[in-house]
Write a protein that holds these residues in place. Structure first.
Motif, PDB file in Angstrom:
ATOM      1  N   LYS A 239      21.779 103.312  97.739  1.00  0.00           N
ATOM      2  CA  LYS A 239      21.473 101.853  98.033  1.00  0.00           C
ATOM      3  C   LYS A 239      21.167 101.811  99.366  1.00  0.00           C
ATOM      4  N   ASN A 240      21.583 102.772 100.351  1.00  0.00           N
ATOM      5  CA  ASN A 240      21.440 102.647 101.775  1.00  0.00           C
ATOM      6  C   ASN A 240      20.399 103.622 102.052  1.00  0.00           C
ATOM      7  N   GLY A 241      19.540 104.267 100.966  1.00  0.00           N
ATOM      8  CA  GLY A 241      18.280 104.875 101.576  1.00  0.00           C
ATOM      9  C   GLY A 241      18.475 106.455 101.158  1.00  0.00           C
ATOM     10  N   GLN A 242      19.459 107.026 100.875  1.00  0.00           N
ATOM     11  CA  GLN A 242      19.720 108.328 100.558  1.00  0.00           C
ATOM     12  C   GLN A 242      19.073 108.602  99.079  1.00  0.00           C
ATOM     13  N   LYS A 243      17.663 108.783  99.268  1.00  0.00           N
ATOM     14  CA  LYS A 243      17.187 109.254  97.740  1.00  0.00           C
ATOM     15  C   LYS A 243      15.603 109.786  98.070  1.00  0.00           C
ATOM     16  N   LEU A 244      15.288 110.494  97.127  1.00  0.00           N
ATOM     17  CA  LEU A 244      13.856 111.252  97.345  1.00  0.00           C
ATOM     18  C   LEU A 244      13.028 111.219  96.109  1.00  0.00           C
ATOM     19  N   VAL A 245      11.868 111.075  96.073  1.00  0.00           N
ATOM     20  CA  VAL A 245      11.098 111.218  95.144  1.00  0.00           C
ATOM     21  C   VAL A 245       9.651 112.014  95.654  1.00  0.00           C
ATOM     22  N   ILE A 246       9.468 113.134  94.909  1.00  0.00           N
ATOM     23  CA  ILE A 246       8.322 114.235  94.984  1.00  0.00           C
ATOM     24  C   ILE A 246       7.274 114.196  93.926  1.00  0.00           C
ATOM     25  N   THR A 247       6.358 114.712  94.045  1.00  0.00           N
ATOM     26  CA  THR A 247       5.393 115.025  93.050  1.00  0.00           C
ATOM     27  C   THR A 247       5.271 116.650  93.257  1.00  0.00           C
ATOM     28  N   VAL A 248       5.552 117.245  92.007  1.00  0.00           N
ATOM     29  CA  VAL A 248       5.359 118.639  91.852  1.00  0.00           C
ATOM     30  C   VAL A 248       3.852 118.982  91.278  1.00  0.00           C
ATOM     31  N   LEU A 249       3.179 119.781  92.026  1.00  0.00           N
ATOM     32  CA  LEU A 249       1.868 120.156  91.564  1.00  0.00           C
ATOM     33  C   LEU A 249       1.945 121.552  90.627  1.00  0.00           C
TER      34      LEU A 249
END
Length: 198
Positions: A112-122
């Protein structure tokens, strides 16, 4: 004739290996690692992730964790009760399927304090056996799952995916999946077939 066939085969093998890129190991957050206070979307913005690449999450064991979730759990910072939680402090995640991938901290209110990651794998870089799909979501788009993404699956996933045959999934994952390639089988068959004829 046998010499020319062997020379052709050697040239072909050299050409195939020269076009295949080496997988990249990304340390998430670079020197800062997996912690509060890092904008992981900015960190990921200039990177291109491919099948076979590795994400390494570095943090103090016991003071943080890594959880792979789906798009809606990413937005709400929810850790599903059955989701595997990594906590070694040096977690290596091999990217074995293409599409969107969401990771959050499972510790206290870190997500909730921003420690998250989203990526796109090709798909793999310039591999002759991995065609690039025409429409993959861009890494800068919102963390909502792309319409072409498959619904979440609870089935175990294979360590040797067939990206051109299987759509992306949000299936359970393991941080220690061995890297395997179909390239060696194809080259073996090609070499075996050509050398028997020599």
């Amino acid at each position: 004739m046998a010499l020319s066939r062997a020379l052709f085969l050697f040239t072909l093998i050299a050409a195939v290996f020269s076009t295949i890129a080496v997988a990249t190991d990304y340390v998430v957050g670079d020197e800062e690692g997996w912690t509060l206070g890092v904008d992981y979307q900015v960190w990921a913005a200039d990177k291109v992730f491919h099948l076979g690449d590795t994400l390494t999450f570095k943090y103090v064991a016991g003071k943080d964790s890594v959880v792979r979730v789906n798009g809606s759990d990413f937005q709400s910072c929810s850790v599903p009760w059955a989701a595997p939680v990594l906590g070694s402090g040096n977690d290596k995640v091999v990217l074995t399927t293409y599409g969107r991938r969401w990771y959050i901290s499972g510790f206290a209110n870190h997500c909730k304090n921003g420690q998250k990651l989203v990526i796109t794998v090709l798909p793999s870089q310039q591999s002759p056996w991995s065609p690039v799909p025409s429409a993959l979501p861009s890494p800068s788009s919102s963390p909502v799952p792309a319409p072409e993404a498959a619904p979440p699956s609870n089935a175990p996933w294979s360590a040797v995916p067939a990206p051109e045959a299987a759509p992306p999934s949000n299936a359970p994952w393991s941080a220690t999946v061995p890297r395997r390639s179909l390239l060696s089988k194809k080259l073996f068959k090609m070499i075996h077939t050509n050398l028997i004829a020599v």
